[in-house]
Design a protein around this motif. Sequence first.
Motif, short mmCIF file in Angstrom:
data_model
loop_
_atom_site.label_atom_id
_atom_site.label_comp_id
_atom_site.label_asym_id
_atom_site.label_seq_id
_atom_site.Cartn_x
_atom_site.Cartn_y
_atom_site.Cartn_z
N SER A 231 -59.75 -26.35 -17.66
CA SER A 231 -60.51 -26.24 -16.75
C SER A 231 -59.79 -27.06 -15.59
CB SER A 231 -61.49 -27.98 -17.64
OG SER A 231 -61.26 -28.71 -17.20
N SER A 237 -60.90 -32.70 -17.40
CA SER A 237 -60.14 -31.79 -18.73
C SER A 237 -61.28 -32.48 -19.99
CB SER A 237 -58.83 -31.78 -18.55
OG SER A 237 -58.61 -33.25 -18.34
N ALA A 240 -65.39 -31.65 -19.65
CA ALA A 240 -64.90 -30.17 -20.45
C ALA A 240 -64.44 -30.32 -22.52
CB ALA A 240 -63.87 -29.71 -19.89
#
Length: 605
Positions: A231, A237, A240
Amino acid sequence: MRLSGWIPALLILAVLPAAFVLIFPAAAKSSRQAVFNELLMRYLAFRSGSGWFQTGFSVQPDIGVPMRDGIRLATDIYLPSSRGPFPAVLMRTPYSKQEMKPAGEFFARYGFAVAVQDTRGRHKSEGAFYPFRNEMADGVDFARWVRRQSWCNGKLGGFGASYLGFTQWAMAGGDAGLTSISPAFITANLYEGIYQNGAFGQLTFLHWSLTSNGRYGDMRGAARIKSGFGSFPLIGSDDAAGKDIDFYNDWVDHPEPDAYWQGMSIAGGRGSIATPAFLVAGWYDFFVDAQIRDFQSIRRGGSEAARAGCKILIGPWGHGFYSRNLENYGIKPKWGEVIPFEYIRDSKAWLDYSLKGVRNGWERRAPVRAFVLGDNQWRDEREWPPARSSYRTYYLHSGGKAATARGDGTLALSRPTAGEPFDEFVFDPRNPVPTAGGGHGDIRSSGPADQREVEKRPDVLVYSTAALQQPLLVMGPVRVRLFASSTAADTDFTAKLVDVFPDERAVILCEGIVRARYRNGLSRPELMRPGTVYGFDIEVGHTAVRLKARHRIRLEISSSNSPRYDVNPNTGRPIATERDTLRATQRVFHTPDAASALILPVVEE
């Protein structure tokens, strides 16, 4: 960053109850846990060669040790049954003090008092958890409290690996008056362990953040981690992957060694350490290069006692000691050796020497003991790198088609001549080169893994020597001087040193990366002019290996190694918050004026 799983794995040794009854009749009458612990202690003592323990012990659990701000940190005390006072071994952990019970019992049986503490905001300790931030102040308060106890004779030593190693550095840096420390698989300089030349260690530290946040952590917290790896932006991140973690966001938002990192570092730097230290590292641990800098800095600039006492043990290990990839070098643990017996034996010998004054030969031990891959033997040295090593330069050559292992890239001692064409590849941040082994925090997949699948990619340049006619001993730091250009204003260049076996296995030895904006140093970020050729110095890492006859030396060049490192989006804007990516065309040059080269530290014998 934790050595997860070793305690449950060691307890697997507690099998065959009938045999326990025959060998330990007294223990067999007690609880099953007591039997397990008895077998464990005796087995470790026997197999590690650490000597037979001489005493029993008692435990004082869950003592609330007060900190300067009134917060109380939960602490277990293990005391020998013999008459005190005793030297004390200190351990401070975010992973639950209960997990260190075998270590507490082990050292208590050898006549040490042991104090194991949950760090602030973790498990039974009060306060809020923010990794590393409070460890110096809390560690100093803890050490001073231990020294005031009637069962302590004033001598204090630190023990433990990973985060438990950092808490030792923090106590030493905070002038807690420790007699000695033994930090393993950790560095005194956090930035240098979490970042490498401006590139973030995403695989290791996203995983750790997902599993270690909050009071108790969650070992299943990284179930969606692959979504985080792929991502953008980097600062999202963790989201995500399923969690928003404050300290992780701070880490990725500080890509340079600024005041944020300095606030969690040792005051005065690692060279100011006055406490003698026994360091333990592994060739496939992500902290090894920074640990070697710790060792070198202390040997140069520490106090007289610290310089004289500093020694380092470097094994073939990763952060969890053994991985299956070590079998590529024929390295397997002995039966029951979840923790290397060398580590147990040497740690106890160091604490015996430094805290009890036992004349066990430690003072005659060489400052460096390093495991040489290929030979699979330990080797003692007076310094690192060995003074008798010399640097041998292998120049990159090709006909312009070095991509993949089937390309025409070669390494040779001769400099390139005029007319050699450049090699070219396209780096797409949305399709990065996947990590295969090496030094990172996934203990299952780290280590000397085969690179043949990676070398099939068109964005990996491969340069190899001819088969060696004679063995070659390489010991020290590996470097690459790379001349390259990019169509991007900022990008990365990666390098791997690979040992190619006669059966074509291509086994990684060490790896490195340079973020182009930091090519002149972390304090001087500067974007590139697209298409301009620049010289890049890539620190590929330290190693000790005997490359055998018929093997080949190989260098891989690319622009990503994901998720070992975060992926550069190539835009030149701040990486942490960048959502967009650009494909970049990279060119690597090998001409008389731009002679890209691999530089190996070779020991002549």
